[in-house]
Motif scaffolding. Structure first.
Motif, short mmCIF file in Angstrom:
data_model
loop_
_atom_site.label_atom_id
_atom_site.label_comp_id
_atom_site.label_asym_id
_atom_site.label_seq_id
_atom_site.Cartn_x
_atom_site.Cartn_y
_atom_site.Cartn_z
N ASP A 176 -0.50 -11.34 1.85
CA ASP A 176 0.74 -11.98 1.38
C ASP A 176 1.68 -12.32 2.52
OD1 ASP A 176 1.35 -9.33 1.98
OD2 ASP A 176 2.85 -9.16 0.37
N ARG A 177 1.19 -12.22 3.75
CA ARG A 177 2.01 -12.57 4.93
C ARG A 177 1.23 -13.54 5.81
NH1 ARG A 177 4.41 -7.25 7.56
NH2 ARG A 177 5.64 -8.83 8.66
N VAL A 207 -0.89 -4.93 0.01
CA VAL A 207 -0.17 -5.89 -0.85
C VAL A 207 0.34 -5.18 -2.10
CG1 VAL A 207 -0.34 -8.05 -2.14
CG2 VAL A 207 -1.61 -7.78 0.01
N ALA A 208 1.64 -5.29 -2.34
CA ALA A 208 2.25 -4.68 -3.53
C ALA A 208 1.76 -5.38 -4.79
CB ALA A 208 3.77 -4.76 -3.43
N GLY A 266 3.20 -6.74 -7.29
CA GLY A 266 3.89 -7.98 -7.61
C GLY A 266 3.57 -9.13 -6.68
N ARG A 267 2.87 -8.85 -5.60
CA ARG A 267 2.53 -9.88 -4.62
C ARG A 267 1.05 -10.23 -4.64
NH1 ARG A 267 6.15 -12.66 -1.50
NH2 ARG A 267 5.06 -12.23 0.46
N LYS A 268 0.28 -9.61 -5.53
CA LYS A 268 -1.16 -9.82 -5.55
C LYS A 268 -1.53 -11.29 -5.77
CE LYS A 268 -2.49 -5.42 -5.30
NZ LYS A 268 -3.21 -4.84 -4.14
N TYR A 322 0.21 -14.02 -5.24
CA TYR A 322 0.55 -14.86 -4.09
C TYR A 322 -0.43 -14.63 -2.94
CZ TYR A 322 2.85 -16.51 0.10
OH TYR A 322 3.11 -17.13 1.29
N ALA A 323 -0.76 -13.37 -2.66
CA ALA A 323 -1.70 -13.06 -1.57
C ALA A 323 -3.04 -13.72 -1.82
CB ALA A 323 -1.87 -11.55 -1.43
N TRP A 374 -7.49 -6.41 -10.66
CA TRP A 374 -7.32 -7.61 -9.84
C TRP A 374 -8.61 -8.10 -9.18
CZ3 TRP A 374 -3.58 -3.57 -8.49
CH2 TRP A 374 -2.36 -3.74 -9.15
#
Length: 276
Positions: A14-15, A38-39, A41-43, A45-46, A73
């Motif tokens: 996610d970065r 990856v948190a 809530g960011r899965k 997006y990552a 996931w």
């Protein structure tokens, strides 16, 4: 890079800016992480950012560590990244059975249009007990390794030496299955370079080859620790030279015994020496 990667650098999926830096860090393999880094809530997006990155070939091999296969996931991760042309391998966390490897291998083969190398991470007591079955599960599996943080918690190990039996078990399982020697698990303190070097020396003595990293500053320490020294290179050259002129097992003038396994190890040493 030789046929034996020494450095595997993790970067959070996610970065994208961090991933971009990892790609030019000098690591042999970049591992884009969709799991622990990856948190929740960011899965999504990552996953999307990683799939976008891997639409094109990359300057170094890029692997993706998907989320745990038994979790919510993993299926979405595989659907997003397995078909990507820029993907060089999948790292499968928390594997505990051969059937998990077979299932992912079949799906990845169908999605990728060819064999996609898989790497299983063994992170529990059950996984270590089944290490050889996992290692031999499918031809697409190219390596196994330990996830030491989770394994330490599962075993209740308080001292680092308490993991040595499990480490050796995985090294033996990889060899028995015809796989490359495993890479060591990450050293979590990115400032402790002396500790990293000492840990790498210990891992090398146990039969590991190379190491995963979580920061670029760790890469040169890992590489130095795993590259052969001058004396090792000279010994390897002598072994390979003797093997080229004699057939079968033999003893060198200094008393060392040489057979096919010793020659293969010497050839690996010389392959690694070409990185120097």
């Amino acid at each position: 890079m030789t046929d034996f990667p020494l450095t595997w650098l993790y970067a959070p999926g996610d970065r994208p800016a961090v991933v971009a830096k990892a790609l030019v860090s000098g690591a042999d393999v970049v591992v884009v992480d969709l799991e622990d880094a990856v948190a929740p809530g960011r899965k999504a997006y990552a996953r999307a950012a990683t799939a976008e990155l891997l639409r094109d070939p990359q300057p170094v091999p890029v692997h993706v560590r998907v989320n745990a296969l038994c979790g919510p996931w993993a299926e979405a991760d595989l659907a997003a990244v397995a078909p990507a042309p820029g993907l060089s391998g999948l790292r499968l966390p928390k594997v505990s059975s051969a059937s998990e490897v077979v299932r992912v291998a079949r799906r990845a083969l169908s999605a990728h249009g060819g064999v996609l190398p898989l790497y299983a991470l063994l992170e529990s007591a059950l996984a270590v007990e089944r290490a050889h079955a996992v290692a031999a599960a499918h031809p697409a599996l190219r390596g196994i390794a330990i996830g030491e943080t989770d394994l330490r918690a599962d075993l209740g190990v308080r001292d680092d030496a308490g993991l040595d039996w499990s480490r050796s078990r995985v090294v033996v399982a990889a060899r028995a299955a015809g796989l490359a020697p495993p890479a060591q698990s990450v050293h979590p303190d990115i400032r402790d370079l002396e500790g990293l070097a000492a840990s790498c020396a210990h891992g090398r003595a146990l039969g590991f080859l190379g190491r995963a990293a979580i920061h670029p500053r760790q890469l040169p320490v890992i590489e130095r620790a795993y590259l052969p020294g001058e004396e090792e290179i000279e010994q390897a050259e002598a072994i390979v030279k003797a093997a080229a002129t004699e057939q079968g097992a033999q003893a060198l003038p200094d008393g060392r015994f040489v057979d096919a396994a010793v020659v293969a190890a010497a050839q690996r040493t010389l392959s690694l020496a070409r990185r120097r």
